[in-house]
Design a protein around this motif. Structure first.
Motif, PDB file in Angstrom:
ATOM      1  N   GLY A   1      -2.232  -0.921  -0.264  1.00 32.99           N
ATOM      2  CA  GLY A   1      -3.035  -2.119  -0.497  1.00 32.99           C
ATOM      3  C   GLY A   1      -4.270  -1.787  -1.314  1.00 32.99           C
ATOM      4  N   ALA A   2      -5.046  -2.790  -1.614  1.00 32.93           N
ATOM      5  CA  ALA A   2      -6.300  -2.599  -2.350  1.00 32.93           C
ATOM      6  C   ALA A   2      -7.426  -2.382  -1.345  1.00 32.93           C
ATOM      7  CB  ALA A   2      -6.589  -3.811  -3.219  1.00 32.93           C
TER       8      ALA A   2
ATOM      9  N   THR B   1      -2.583   4.212  -7.443  1.00 32.05           N
ATOM     10  CA  THR B   1      -2.233   3.781  -8.793  1.00 32.05           C
ATOM     11  C   THR B   1      -3.288   2.755  -9.170  1.00 32.05           C
ATOM     12  OG1 THR B   1       0.114   4.114  -8.279  1.00 32.05           O
ATOM     13  CG2 THR B   1      -0.404   2.874 -10.282  1.00 32.05           C
TER      14      THR B   1
ATOM     15  N   ARG C   1     -12.563  -1.692  -5.354  1.00 33.38           N
ATOM     16  CA  ARG C   1     -11.102  -1.754  -5.453  1.00 33.38           C
ATOM     17  C   ARG C   1     -10.510  -0.403  -5.834  1.00 33.38           C
ATOM     18  NH1 ARG C   1      -7.360  -6.125  -6.184  1.00 33.38           N
ATOM     19  NH2 ARG C   1      -5.374  -5.320  -6.928  1.00 33.38           N
TER      20      ARG C   1
ATOM     21  N   ARG D   1      -1.097   8.166  -2.147  1.00 36.68           N
ATOM     22  CA  ARG D   1      -0.853   7.907  -3.572  1.00 36.68           C
ATOM     23  C   ARG D   1      -1.673   6.706  -3.998  1.00 36.68           C
ATOM     24  NH1 ARG D   1       1.387   9.425  -7.651  1.00 36.68           N
ATOM     25  NH2 ARG D   1       2.663  10.998  -6.569  1.00 36.68           N
TER      26      ARG D   1
ATOM     27  N   ASN E   1      -6.577   1.068  -5.457  1.00 40.14           N
ATOM     28  CA  ASN E   1      -5.236   0.668  -5.032  1.00 40.14           C
ATOM     29  C   ASN E   1      -4.451   1.842  -4.456  1.00 40.14           C
ATOM     30  OD1 ASN E   1      -5.730  -1.916  -5.956  1.00 40.14           O
ATOM     31  ND2 ASN E   1      -4.803  -1.521  -7.956  1.00 40.14           N
ATOM     32  N   ILE E   2      -4.127   1.754  -3.181  1.00 40.76           N
ATOM     33  CA  ILE E   2      -3.275   2.746  -2.527  1.00 40.76           C
ATOM     34  C   ILE E   2      -1.846   2.225  -2.568  1.00 40.76           C
ATOM     35  CG2 ILE E   2      -2.773   3.933  -0.360  1.00 40.76           C
ATOM     36  CD1 ILE E   2      -5.376   4.793  -1.855  1.00 40.76           C
ATOM     37  N   THR E   3      -0.932   3.070  -3.095  1.00 40.59           N
ATOM     38  CA  THR E   3       0.440   2.608  -3.306  1.00 40.59           C
ATOM     39  C   THR E   3       1.471   3.434  -2.547  1.00 40.59           C
ATOM     40  OG1 THR E   3       0.518   3.915  -5.354  1.00 40.59           O
ATOM     41  CG2 THR E   3      -0.091   1.604  -5.549  1.00 40.59           C
ATOM     42  N   GLY E   4       1.017   4.350  -1.695  1.00 37.70           N
ATOM     43  CA  GLY E   4       1.970   5.114  -0.900  1.00 37.70           C
ATOM     44  C   GLY E   4       1.280   6.201  -0.113  1.00 37.70           C
ATOM     45  N   SER E   5       2.054   6.849   0.781  1.00 33.09           N
ATOM     46  CA  SER E   5       1.538   7.960   1.573  1.00 33.09           C
ATOM     47  C   SER E   5       2.346   9.210   1.284  1.00 33.09           C
ATOM     48  CB  SER E   5       1.628   7.651   3.073  1.00 33.09           C
ATOM     49  OG  SER E   5       0.709   6.652   3.422  1.00 33.09           O
TER      50      SER E   5
END
Lengths: 454, 226
Positions: A214-215, A399, A442, A397, A444-448
């Motif tokens: 999420g952001a 992006t 802001r 992660r 943006n987290i897009t994964g672990s």
């Protein structure tokens, strides 16, 4: 005369009668690497590398050697001539640089230049001993780098600079933390302090949790924002990216692209960075405003891109070494202006609810035109709750669009830190970014990914 | 990268990172589906990672890394190989006279299976054909990855559709390889090269090659959510 200046003079003499330019990087350095708190892969380097550029009827040939005796230089000239003769003429080649008055910029420290391998090993040992019972991974390095440029057009300049860096990853079972210090005076680098910072961070990373993508609002420590800006710079802060319209700044110069608290310059003359007087063509280094008070202002230029752009542009002293010419001119002394926060903890208060990031890993550019970069956090990622740094998180992660990260900046620390940005690939040419910690609205987290530790 | 045994033992932790693998995973860890066969081959003609002997003097060889989805080997130096009692090294390379040899990839190949690219695509009702990578990023243990492509194509009802620009895909290494359900045949196998694989302090760039046929994976996350 210096080792580099001597080699440049000899190379140009060997190319007598040619339109030619000799660029010499001379290095004497030591890197005391350690892993699991043991000395590991220590490296001592003493090297002189001559890059000769020969121009024949508008055709440019380049050859490189580190064999600087008469035979080696004669061979170098022969190869550069052959390369020029086999090339096609470059219609936008602006010719070799003319002599220019250079600014003052002192980045040389005798005590740093005089450090022996034993001195470097002692500094590494100081880091290992201070890791608070954790295993230490990293290095202490110091060195002297000389750059000399001499040409048939009359350029004749040289500068010696020093640098020192201590870098520590302190790790144990399921925990890890990171810290580094960099300066051109070794006395300004305290390896034990670096290790203590890394170990203290590591001890807070046990039982790291995952985080939903999420952001998030975020605090980025200097290590993290320095690397993020460095990757953004590859495409967006150089004139070649602008001319080829890869740069986020293409078509946006003069526009607001960031929070008004954001000012980014490239300033190799700043004594707090790793100062340089001239670039790899011998052109004077200039301070360049890239983003000022949130407004996109300019990119860095060399003589080739300035000529390609036409009237109104001139070199800003950012010609890269020959091996990096594909990148075009690059900012090697990024500086993000500080703010007013007393500490990163105060930035966490401004963030309120979000994440805290120490360091980034394996960045890459996803969409250059939009400034989108991906990578991982590591060695100290935490949740921020109620304005406090809270529980540890696994490596995440991200992006992000860098302009989006800079669009809404709740604050920056008043203290800046010089972060080594060079990684010492190829010939030593130390450079760094001078940055504060930053809070963003802001990220943006897009994964672990992995947990901290080994 | 995760099979580089110096990473497994942690000696590259401060920069390139470590590995999700452990020495004891040899011959037991399921890395991918049974269709996954990975070979390290420093003898491949034309490979950028091809040599007669490595920088410890160990002759070039071809060795299995993953067989039928099971981890069968590591990339090793003489020192690290001795620690697991397996082999004699053979992957040590320095990028020049002024750097220490490190355990590096040589030519790392996905071995071919059966069929053509068209046959692989024909069995996909709804998917994406990712044609070329331009951006790559992997975490420090080489678990979480995200790759960006220069060109990609929509697949609908077994046929290529419209072109997709800047498609990305992401996943977790053994989960991704576990979803491998088809590998193209020998005629579709191609080798590509890379000249800037970074590792070490001071930094070193290695030349490596990878050979692979087209391969098909199920349930891959395309794009990212934020």
């Amino acid at each position: 005369m210096s080792v580099a200046a001597d080699a440049a003079a000899a190379a140009l003499a060997a190319a007598d009668g040619e339109e030619a330019e000799a660029v010499v990087l001379a290095e004497r350095s030591g890197l005391a690497r350690f892993a699991a708190s043991e000395v590991h892969q220590p490296t001592l380097i003493e090297n002189v590398v001559v890059t000769l550029r020969v121009v024949r009827d508008g055709k440019v040939g380049v050859a490189v050697t580190n064999k600087v005796d008469d035979d080696g230089l004669a061979s170098l000239v022969q190869r550069a001539r052959a390369a020029a003769d086999s090339a096609v003429a470059e219609p936008t080649f602006p010719g070799l640089a003319e002599p220019a008055e250079l600014p003052d910029a002192d980045g040389y420290n005798e005590a740093t230049a005089a450090q022996s391998p034993e001195d470097q090993a002692r500094q590494a040992a100081a880091a290992i001993d201070a890791a608070e019972g954790l295993d230490a991974y990293g290095f202490y390095t110091s060195g002297i780098t000389e750059l000399a440029v001499r040409s048939s057009t009359g350029v004749d300049t040289q500068q010696a600079v020093t640098d020192a860096t201590a870098l520590v990853l302190a790790a144990g079972d399921g925990i890890s933390g990171y810290a580094e210090q960099c300066a051109w005076r070794a006395a300004d680098v305290d390896p034990a302090s670096v290790a203590r910072e890394a170990a203290a961070k590591a001890h807070r990373t046990r039982d790291a949790r995952e985080l939903e993508p999420g952001a998030y609002r975020a605090v980025l420590e200097p290590y993290a924002i320095a690397e993020l800006l460095g990757y953004f710079a590859y495409d967006s802060f150089g004139a070649l990216g602008l001319l080829e319209q890869r740069s986020y700044l293409a078509g946006r110069l003069g526009e607001r692209i960031a929070d008004e608290k954001v000012t980014i310059v490239d300033d190799a003359l700043d004594p707090r960075n790793l100062p340089k007087r001239f670039d790899f063509e011998g052109s004077p280094k200039q301070r360049v405003g890239l983003i000022e008070d949130g407004i996109a202002r300019d990119v860095v230029w060399d003589r080739t891109t300035a000529a390609q752009a036409g009237s109104g542009h001139a070199t800003t002293g950012h010609a890269p070494p020959a091996m990096m010419r594909d990148y075009g001119p690059l900012p090697f002394a990024l500086s993000l202006a500080p703010g007013e926060a007393d500490s990163a903890e105060e930035l966490a208060e401004l963030v309120g609810d979000g994440i805290y990031v120490t360091r980034l890993h394996y960045l890459n550019i996803v969409h250059p035109r939009e400034g989108v970069i991906t990578g991982m956090t590591r060695d100290g990622t935490f949740r921020i709750r109620d304005g406090k740094v809270a529980e540890p998180l696994v490596n995440l992660r991200f992006t992000v669009s860098v302009p989006q990260v800079l669009e809404d900046v709740p604050g920056l620390t008043s203290k800046t830190q010089l972060v080594n940005a060079s990684d010492f690939y190829g010939e030593r040419y130390p450079y760094g970014a001078l940055v504060p910690a930053i809070a963003t609205a802001r990220f943006n987290i897009t994964g672990s990914g992995s947990k901290p530790g080994l | 990268h995760p099979t580089e045994l110096d990473r497994v033992y942690g000696t590259e932790a401060s920069y390139a990172g470590t590995s999700f693998l452990r020495p004891g995973d040899l011959d037991s860890l399921r890395y991918g589906s049974e269709l996954m066969n990975i070979t390290a081959d420093a003898t491949t003609a034309g490979g950028l990672g091809t040599f007669a002997f490595d920088d410890e003097g160990v002759p070039a060889a071809r060795a299995a890394i993953v067989e039928a989805g099971v981890l069968r080997g590591f990339l090793t130096s003489r020192e690290t190989a001795a620690r697991i009692g397996a082999g004699g090294g053979g992957s040590m390379r320095a990028d020049g006279w002024s750097r220490m040899p490190l355990v590096r990839m040589t030519n790392l190949h996905l071995e071919p299976g059966e069929g053509t690219l068209e046959e692989l695509i024909s069995e996909v009702d709804d998917g994406v054909y990712l044609e070329s990578n331009k951006s790559w990023s992997i975490d420090d243990k080489r678990l979480n990855f995200q790759f960006g492509t220069q060109i990609a194509w929509e697949i609908k009802n077994g046929r290529l559709g419209r072109m997709l620009r800047d498609a990305t895909y992401t996943g977790i290494t053994p989960v991704f390889w576990g979803s491998l359900d088809a590998v193209g045949g020998p005629d579709s196998w191609e080798m590509v090269g890379l000249t800037n694989c970074g590792k070490g302090q001071p930094g070193q760039g290695a030349h490596v090659s990878h050979g692979a046929p087209p391969a098909r994976f199920r349930n891959v996350q395309i794009g990212v959510k934020a």
